[in-house]
Write a protein that holds these residues in place. Sequence first.
Motif, PDB file in Angstrom:
ATOM      1  N   ALA A 170      52.427  40.059  26.182  1.00 34.41           N
ATOM      2  CA  ALA A 170      51.754  39.062  27.029  1.00 34.41           C
ATOM      3  C   ALA A 170      50.244  39.062  26.816  1.00 34.41           C
ATOM      4  O   ALA A 170      49.537  38.244  27.387  1.00 34.41           O
ATOM      5  CB  ALA A 170      52.078  39.324  28.495  1.00 34.41           C
ATOM      6  N   GLY A 171      49.739  39.994  26.017  1.00 33.14           N
ATOM      7  CA  GLY A 171      48.305  40.048  25.748  1.00 33.14           C
ATOM      8  C   GLY A 171      47.513  40.850  26.757  1.00 33.14           C
ATOM      9  O   GLY A 171      46.281  40.753  26.817  1.00 33.14           O
ATOM     10  N   VAL A 172      48.203  41.654  27.561  1.00 33.18           N
ATOM     11  CA  VAL A 172      47.525  42.487  28.555  1.00 33.18           C
ATOM     12  C   VAL A 172      46.685  43.535  27.837  1.00 33.18           C
ATOM     13  O   VAL A 172      47.139  44.180  26.903  1.00 33.18           O
ATOM     14  CB  VAL A 172      48.555  43.164  29.489  1.00 33.18           C
ATOM     15  CG1 VAL A 172      47.914  44.243  30.329  1.00 33.18           C
ATOM     16  CG2 VAL A 172      49.219  42.119  30.362  1.00 33.18           C
ATOM     17  N   ARG A 173      45.460  43.684  28.289  1.00 29.65           N
ATOM     18  CA  ARG A 173      44.556  44.700  27.745  1.00 29.65           C
ATOM     19  C   ARG A 173      44.441  45.800  28.798  1.00 29.65           C
ATOM     20  O   ARG A 173      43.809  45.596  29.841  1.00 29.65           O
ATOM     21  CB  ARG A 173      43.208  44.077  27.426  1.00 29.65           C
ATOM     22  CG  ARG A 173      43.328  43.021  26.299  1.00 29.65           C
ATOM     23  CD  ARG A 173      42.046  42.319  25.994  1.00 29.65           C
ATOM     24  NE  ARG A 173      40.960  43.255  25.730  1.00 29.65           N
ATOM     25  CZ  ARG A 173      39.680  42.916  25.769  1.00 29.65           C
ATOM     26  NH1 ARG A 173      39.332  41.676  26.061  1.00 29.65           N
ATOM     27  NH2 ARG A 173      38.738  43.808  25.513  1.00 29.65           N
ATOM     28  N   PRO A 174      45.065  46.954  28.546  1.00 33.85           N
ATOM     29  CA  PRO A 174      45.078  48.021  29.555  1.00 33.85           C
ATOM     30  C   PRO A 174      43.697  48.400  30.070  1.00 33.85           C
ATOM     31  O   PRO A 174      43.537  48.681  31.263  1.00 33.85           O
ATOM     32  CB  PRO A 174      45.738  49.196  28.831  1.00 33.85           C
ATOM     33  CG  PRO A 174      46.590  48.555  27.793  1.00 33.85           C
ATOM     34  CD  PRO A 174      45.824  47.325  27.356  1.00 33.85           C
ATOM     35  N   GLU A 175      42.685  48.372  29.203  1.00 32.36           N
ATOM     36  CA  GLU A 175      41.339  48.752  29.641  1.00 32.36           C
ATOM     37  C   GLU A 175      40.769  47.776  30.669  1.00 32.36           C
ATOM     38  O   GLU A 175      39.884  48.132  31.450  1.00 32.36           O
ATOM     39  CB  GLU A 175      40.391  48.887  28.443  1.00 32.36           C
ATOM     40  CG  GLU A 175      40.023  47.586  27.767  1.00 32.36           C
ATOM     41  CD  GLU A 175      41.003  47.092  26.705  1.00 32.36           C
ATOM     42  OE1 GLU A 175      40.607  46.204  25.924  1.00 32.36           O
ATOM     43  OE2 GLU A 175      42.148  47.575  26.647  1.00 32.36           O
ATOM     44  N   ILE A 176      41.280  46.560  30.670  1.00 27.33           N
ATOM     45  CA  ILE A 176      40.869  45.565  31.676  1.00 27.33           C
ATOM     46  C   ILE A 176      41.835  45.595  32.863  1.00 27.33           C
ATOM     47  O   ILE A 176      41.421  45.519  34.016  1.00 27.33           O
ATOM     48  CB  ILE A 176      40.795  44.157  31.053  1.00 27.33           C
ATOM     49  CG1 ILE A 176      39.692  44.129  29.992  1.00 27.33           C
ATOM     50  CG2 ILE A 176      40.561  43.096  32.119  1.00 27.33           C
ATOM     51  CD1 ILE A 176      39.606  42.842  29.211  1.00 27.33           C
ATOM     52  N   ALA A 177      43.110  45.744  32.565  1.00 26.10           N
ATOM     53  CA  ALA A 177      44.123  45.744  33.624  1.00 26.10           C
ATOM     54  C   ALA A 177      43.894  46.854  34.644  1.00 26.10           C
ATOM     55  O   ALA A 177      44.145  46.653  35.836  1.00 26.10           O
ATOM     56  CB  ALA A 177      45.512  45.863  33.005  1.00 26.10           C
ATOM     57  N   VAL A 178      43.399  48.006  34.204  1.00 26.47           N
ATOM     58  CA  VAL A 178      43.172  49.107  35.156  1.00 26.47           C
ATOM     59  C   VAL A 178      42.072  48.783  36.168  1.00 26.47           C
ATOM     60  O   VAL A 178      41.962  49.446  37.189  1.00 26.47           O
ATOM     61  CB  VAL A 178      42.868  50.458  34.460  1.00 26.47           C
ATOM     62  CG1 VAL A 178      44.041  50.922  33.631  1.00 26.47           C
ATOM     63  CG2 VAL A 178      41.593  50.404  33.652  1.00 26.47           C
ATOM     64  N   THR A 179      41.282  47.749  35.898  1.00 24.54           N
ATOM     65  CA  THR A 179      40.225  47.362  36.840  1.00 24.54           C
ATOM     66  C   THR A 179      40.723  46.427  37.946  1.00 24.54           C
ATOM     67  O   THR A 179      40.004  46.181  38.907  1.00 24.54           O
ATOM     68  CB  THR A 179      39.047  46.663  36.108  1.00 24.54           C
ATOM     69  OG1 THR A 179      39.466  45.381  35.613  1.00 24.54           O
ATOM     70  CG2 THR A 179      38.511  47.523  34.974  1.00 24.54           C
ATOM     71  N   ILE A 180      41.931  45.926  37.804  1.00 22.48           N
ATOM     72  CA  ILE A 180      42.439  44.941  38.774  1.00 22.48           C
ATOM     73  C   ILE A 180      42.519  45.504  40.191  1.00 22.48           C
ATOM     74  O   ILE A 180      42.086  44.820  41.135  1.00 22.48           O
ATOM     75  CB  ILE A 180      43.775  44.331  38.310  1.00 22.48           C
ATOM     76  CG1 ILE A 180      43.534  43.474  37.057  1.00 22.48           C
ATOM     77  CG2 ILE A 180      44.419  43.506  39.411  1.00 22.48           C
ATOM     78  CD1 ILE A 180      44.789  42.917  36.418  1.00 22.48           C
ATOM     79  N   PRO A 181      43.043  46.716  40.425  1.00 18.50           N
ATOM     80  CA  PRO A 181      43.071  47.195  41.819  1.00 18.50           C
ATOM     81  C   PRO A 181      41.694  47.206  42.483  1.00 18.50           C
ATOM     82  O   PRO A 181      41.562  46.827  43.642  1.00 18.50           O
ATOM     83  CB  PRO A 181      43.648  48.617  41.687  1.00 18.50           C
ATOM     84  CG  PRO A 181      44.479  48.557  40.443  1.00 18.50           C
ATOM     85  CD  PRO A 181      43.721  47.647  39.516  1.00 18.50           C
ATOM     86  N   LYS A 182      40.665  47.583  41.741  1.00 25.11           N
ATOM     87  CA  LYS A 182      39.310  47.561  42.305  1.00 25.11           C
ATOM     88  C   LYS A 182      38.857  46.126  42.537  1.00 25.11           C
ATOM     89  O   LYS A 182      38.247  45.818  43.567  1.00 25.11           O
ATOM     90  CB  LYS A 182      38.336  48.279  41.374  1.00 25.11           C
ATOM     91  CG  LYS A 182      36.930  48.333  41.944  1.00 25.11           C
ATOM     92  CD  LYS A 182      35.995  49.122  41.065  1.00 25.11           C
ATOM     93  CE  LYS A 182      34.610  49.196  41.701  1.00 25.11           C
ATOM     94  NZ  LYS A 182      33.687  49.970  40.890  1.00 25.11           N
ATOM     95  N   ARG A 183      39.145  45.254  41.595  1.00 25.85           N
ATOM     96  CA  ARG A 183      38.759  43.845  41.741  1.00 25.85           C
ATOM     97  C   ARG A 183      39.484  43.181  42.906  1.00 25.85           C
ATOM     98  O   ARG A 183      39.002  42.206  43.469  1.00 25.85           O
ATOM     99  CB  ARG A 183      39.024  43.092  40.425  1.00 25.85           C
ATOM    100  CG  ARG A 183      38.051  43.529  39.343  1.00 25.85           C
ATOM    101  CD  ARG A 183      38.494  43.222  37.930  1.00 25.85           C
ATOM    102  NE  ARG A 183      38.841  41.850  37.679  1.00 25.85           N
ATOM    103  CZ  ARG A 183      39.613  41.472  36.654  1.00 25.85           C
ATOM    104  NH1 ARG A 183      40.101  42.356  35.807  1.00 25.85           N
ATOM    105  NH2 ARG A 183      39.885  40.199  36.479  1.00 25.85           N
ATOM    106  N   CYS A 184      40.652  43.720  43.263  1.00 28.09           N
ATOM    107  CA  CYS A 184      41.404  43.219  44.423  1.00 28.09           C
ATOM    108  C   CYS A 184      40.935  43.869  45.727  1.00 28.09           C
ATOM    109  O   CYS A 184      41.458  43.541  46.794  1.00 28.09           O
ATOM    110  CB  CYS A 184      42.892  43.510  44.248  1.00 28.09           C
ATOM    111  SG  CYS A 184      43.717  42.510  43.009  1.00 28.09           S
TER     112      CYS A 184
END
Length: 106
Positions: free
Chosen positions: A75-89
């Motif tokens: 799906a093109g998920v970049r783990p280094e960016i995905a790990v920031t989602i909980p903080k961004r939420c």
Amino acid sequence: MTIAGLNGVEGTANYYGPCGKHDIQKEAEKLEPCTYAAQHRRSPVSERCCTVMEKKVKNPACLCAVLYSQTAYDAGVRPEIAVTIPKRCNIADRPVGYQCGDFTLP
């Protein structure tokens, strides 16, 4: 002579992966609302994504397995960016400092 059991390898019947009895690829599909946010660090995170992510951070080992799954990769998920989602939420009870592959949850 039999081959190591028809129901799986003998001795592993009680072992489950980081997501318990849940299939990692199927768990990755549940994060579909987060795909764009997991590709673009500055993009806004949808409320739907945050709702799903709030459930996933309760099991950080499963979350990491999902972020590094073949489904997420396809799906093109970049783990280094995905790990920031909980903080961004703004998820207050996120596992800050949890090591997820090469990246740490902020």
